[in-house]
Design a protein around this motif. Structure first.
Motif, PDB file in Angstrom:
ATOM      1  N   VAL A   1      -6.201  34.290  93.038  1.00 48.87           N
ATOM      2  CA  VAL A   1      -4.718  34.909  92.771  1.00 48.87           C
ATOM      3  C   VAL A   1      -4.197  34.435  91.454  1.00 48.87           C
ATOM      4  O   VAL A   1      -4.212  33.312  91.093  1.00 48.87           O
ATOM      5  CB  VAL A   1      -3.783  34.319  93.820  1.00 48.87           C
ATOM      6  CG1 VAL A   1      -2.364  34.951  93.444  1.00 48.87           C
ATOM      7  CG2 VAL A   1      -4.010  34.799  95.303  1.00 48.87           C
ATOM      8  N   GLN A   2      -4.076  35.553  90.582  1.00 48.47           N
ATOM      9  CA  GLN A   2      -3.372  35.225  89.291  1.00 48.47           C
ATOM     10  C   GLN A   2      -2.397  36.263  88.702  1.00 48.47           C
ATOM     11  O   GLN A   2      -2.413  37.317  89.298  1.00 48.47           O
ATOM     12  CB  GLN A   2      -4.611  35.145  88.259  1.00 48.47           C
ATOM     13  CG  GLN A   2      -5.101  36.563  87.765  1.00 48.47           C
ATOM     14  CD  GLN A   2      -6.659  36.351  87.132  1.00 48.47           C
ATOM     15  OE1 GLN A   2      -6.344  35.442  86.374  1.00 48.47           O
ATOM     16  NE2 GLN A   2      -7.577  37.066  87.090  1.00 48.47           N
ATOM     17  N   ASN A   3      -1.495  35.763  87.853  1.00 53.41           N
ATOM     18  CA  ASN A   3      -0.702  36.490  87.423  1.00 53.41           C
ATOM     19  C   ASN A   3       0.487  37.022  88.145  1.00 53.41           C
ATOM     20  O   ASN A   3       0.701  38.240  88.319  1.00 53.41           O
ATOM     21  CB  ASN A   3      -1.196  37.714  86.485  1.00 53.41           C
ATOM     22  CG  ASN A   3      -2.310  37.335  85.414  1.00 53.41           C
ATOM     23  OD1 ASN A   3      -2.528  36.264  85.066  1.00 53.41           O
ATOM     24  ND2 ASN A   3      -2.947  38.131  84.840  1.00 53.41           N
ATOM     25  N   VAL A   4       0.985  36.124  88.783  1.00 55.20           N
ATOM     26  CA  VAL A   4       1.993  36.662  89.921  1.00 55.20           C
ATOM     27  C   VAL A   4       3.486  36.106  89.482  1.00 55.20           C
ATOM     28  O   VAL A   4       3.482  34.822  88.829  1.00 55.20           O
ATOM     29  CB  VAL A   4       1.802  35.851  91.088  1.00 55.20           C
ATOM     30  CG1 VAL A   4       3.078  36.521  92.239  1.00 55.20           C
ATOM     31  CG2 VAL A   4       0.397  36.321  91.832  1.00 55.20           C
TER      32      VAL A   4
ATOM     33  N   ARG B   1      -3.577  30.863  89.776  1.00 57.17           N
ATOM     34  CA  ARG B   1      -3.063  30.449  88.205  1.00 57.17           C
ATOM     35  C   ARG B   1      -2.122  31.610  87.662  1.00 57.17           C
ATOM     36  O   ARG B   1      -2.221  32.484  88.103  1.00 57.17           O
ATOM     37  CB  ARG B   1      -4.397  30.281  87.585  1.00 57.17           C
ATOM     38  CG  ARG B   1      -5.168  31.600  87.276  1.00 57.17           C
ATOM     39  CD  ARG B   1      -6.537  31.165  86.512  1.00 57.17           C
ATOM     40  NE  ARG B   1      -7.170  32.366  86.177  1.00 57.17           N
ATOM     41  CZ  ARG B   1      -8.464  32.156  86.363  1.00 57.17           C
ATOM     42  NH1 ARG B   1      -9.465  31.163  86.909  1.00 57.17           N
ATOM     43  NH2 ARG B   1      -9.432  32.914  86.444  1.00 57.17           N
ATOM     44  N   ASN B   2      -1.395  30.926  86.606  1.00 53.52           N
ATOM     45  CA  ASN B   2      -0.734  32.062  85.876  1.00 53.52           C
ATOM     46  C   ASN B   2       0.403  32.505  86.938  1.00 53.52           C
ATOM     47  O   ASN B   2       0.717  33.431  87.024  1.00 53.52           O
ATOM     48  CB  ASN B   2      -1.286  32.917  85.445  1.00 53.52           C
ATOM     49  CG  ASN B   2      -1.292  32.783  83.723  1.00 53.52           C
ATOM     50  OD1 ASN B   2      -0.800  32.071  83.210  1.00 53.52           O
ATOM     51  ND2 ASN B   2      -2.689  33.473  83.417  1.00 53.52           N
ATOM     52  N   ILE B   3       1.245  31.529  87.455  1.00 47.91           N
ATOM     53  CA  ILE B   3       2.258  31.742  88.480  1.00 47.91           C
ATOM     54  C   ILE B   3       3.586  31.376  88.044  1.00 47.91           C
ATOM     55  O   ILE B   3       3.687  30.435  87.391  1.00 47.91           O
ATOM     56  CB  ILE B   3       1.971  31.245  89.843  1.00 47.91           C
ATOM     57  CG1 ILE B   3       0.391  31.541  90.203  1.00 47.91           C
ATOM     58  CG2 ILE B   3       2.977  31.591  90.697  1.00 47.91           C
ATOM     59  CD1 ILE B   3      -0.118  31.742  91.370  1.00 47.91           C
TER      60      ILE B   3
HETATM   61  C1  LIG Z   1      -3.816  37.717  83.725  1.00 47.60           C
HETATM   62  O1  LIG Z   1      -2.917  37.461  82.596  1.00 47.60           O
HETATM   63  C2  LIG Z   1      -3.918  37.003  81.628  1.00 47.60           C
HETATM   64  C3  LIG Z   1      -3.181  36.421  80.593  1.00 47.60           C
HETATM   65  O2  LIG Z   1      -2.018  37.236  80.370  1.00 47.60           O
HETATM   66  C4  LIG Z   1      -4.575  38.128  80.802  1.00 47.60           C
HETATM   67  O3  LIG Z   1      -5.480  37.843  79.877  1.00 47.60           O
HETATM   68  C5  LIG Z   1      -5.798  38.784  82.318  1.00 47.60           C
HETATM   69  O4  LIG Z   1      -6.133  39.884  82.101  1.00 47.60           O
HETATM   70  C6  LIG Z   1      -4.860  39.097  83.437  1.00 47.60           C
HETATM   71  N1  LIG Z   1      -5.539  39.075  84.713  1.00 47.60           N
HETATM   72  C7  LIG Z   1      -5.370  39.975  85.676  1.00 47.60           C
HETATM   73  C8  LIG Z   1      -6.464  40.527  86.740  1.00 47.60           C
HETATM   74  O5  LIG Z   1      -4.297  40.955  85.377  1.00 47.60           O
END
Ligand SMILES: *[C@@H]1O[C@H](CO)[C@@H](O)[C@H](O)[C@H]1NC(C)=O
Ligand SMILES: *[C@@H]1O[C@H](CO)[C@@H](O)[C@H](O)[C@H]1NC(C)=O
Length: 345
Positions: free
Chosen positions: A210-213, A241-243
């Motif tokens: 899971v990412q970017n939430v 990550r990136n939460i």
């Molecule tokens: C998540 O965020 C990162 C950094 O902003 C970006 O490089 C990446 O493409 C994003 N991934 C998704 C799956 O949205």
């Protein structure tokens, strides 16, 4: 109180580019649907969908006022149509007898409350492998199981959605998102007996992660958990990550800020009791309010994959008008500005 699952008006589902004026209007009554809440309207809904799906012109399926009884309805693609709208001014109801549709899906989930095997129940609304979906103004009441599932989808917007189920109803997840990207949930109100948005991570060895939430401007009232990341105590190659959690208000919440990597209901099937999920870069900014328990910040991370890059910034949580406590296990991070309780990194 009824326990009959309902989808209430007004619901607007839009697939691909919506077009309100042009194109076909398909009223489910014309296909034999009955607004009496007891005649089975499944076939009529499917017939309307089949026609909309086969057309190249924009189509709008209309469900007028009234109660429409449905069994399992699958609107399948591939469609020739790139602009289907479903306008529901009525109420969609499930059969009164739980077993009629309750056995149909998700057999792997046990009935948590009884501990015995029983039908797991049906999900009220599920989107699978769909793109560019918009859901506006949907209310879902007392689903047998998950209320709404977004599975394997891209670009989904849910707006003004209300989900209601009692606090002790098992597995009644609100909006269960998995294997999807570009999901936005706006101005919604979720009240359930289980997970509001994302459920437990790391049940399987191979998981996408899971990412970017981002969770912004949310209020939690009297809930068991506030902003929570939860993973099974099982081996997995997944991650979170990136939460970002920001501008969140807690009112009498038992676990306002929590990372729980030791999830293992009934202590079953967690072979070595350690989560393989790597949690990193989680920011908590401007989180304030009251905790219903003394420990208001609890990072219980994996011993094999410790949490890293946790950032606390402007956190203020009280317990009985005093500063609450924080607890850290295998958690690393930094804090900035006012942070109460003081971080335990
Ligand atoms: C998540 O965020 C990162 C950094 O902003 C970006 O490089 C990446 O493409 C994003 N991934 C998704 C799956 O949205
Ligand atoms: C369906 O409900 C909406 C919102 O209440 C209303 O604006 C619309 O006119 C209704 N549609 C019909 C065909 O009655």
């Amino acid at each position: 109180m009824t326990t009959r699952p309902l989808l209430l008006l007004p619901l607007l589902l839009l697939f691909i580019k919506p077009s309100f004026s042009a194109g076909m209007k398909l009223n489910v009554l014309s296909y034999g649907a009955k607004p009496d809440g007891s005649a089975d309207s499944t076939k009529a809904f499917l017939a309307a969908w089949t026609q909309a799906c086969a057309s190249t012109a924009p189509a709008s399926i209309y469900v007028p006022r009234g109660m429409f009884l449905l069994r399992n309805v699958k609107f399948r693609g591939q469609c020739k149509n790139r602009a289907i709208t479903i306008r529901i001014n009525g109420t969609l109801v499930a059969p009164v007898d739980y077993r009629v549709i309750g056995n149909a899906e998700c057999r792997q989930l046990a009935c948590k409350n009884s501990g015995k095997s029983c039908p797991s129940g049906a999900t009220s609304l599920s989107f699978s492998k769909s793109k560019n979906v918009v859901v506006v103004g949907l209310t879902s009441v007392n689903s047998q199981m998950f209320h709404i599932v977004i599975n394997g989808c891209q670009n989904v917007k849910m707006q003004g959605v209300t989900v209601t189920a009692s606090g002790n109803s098992p597995n009644t997840d609100g909006i269960h998102v998995q294997l999807s990207s570009g999901v936005t949930i706006l101005n919604s109100k979720i009240q359930t007996g289980d997970d509001c948005v994302i459920g437990s991570l790391g049940k399987d060895q191979n998981e996408a992660g899971v990412q970017n939430v981002t969770v912004k401007r949310a209020t939690f009232i009297g809930t068991q958990n506030g902003v929570r990341i939860k993973s099974w105590a099982r081996p997995s190659n997944g991650f979170a990550r990136n939460i970002v959690f920001q501008h969140v208000t807690m009112k009498n919440v038992q676990n306002p800020i929590v990372i729980d990597q030791n999830y293992c209901p009934g202590n079953n099937n967690c072979p070595d009791q350690v989560s393989g999920i790597k949690v990193s870069d989680v920011m908590y900014r401007d989180i304030h309010g009251t905790s219903a328990a003394q420990v208001s910040v609890n990072f219980d991370c994996s011993s094999s994959h410790p949490c890293s890059g946790i950032r606390l910034e402007g956190v203020s949580l009280t317990y009985k008008n005093e500063v609450a406590a924080a607890s850290c296990k295998h958690a690393g991070g930094t804090s900035f500005g006012v942070v109460h309780p003081t971080s335990c990194f």
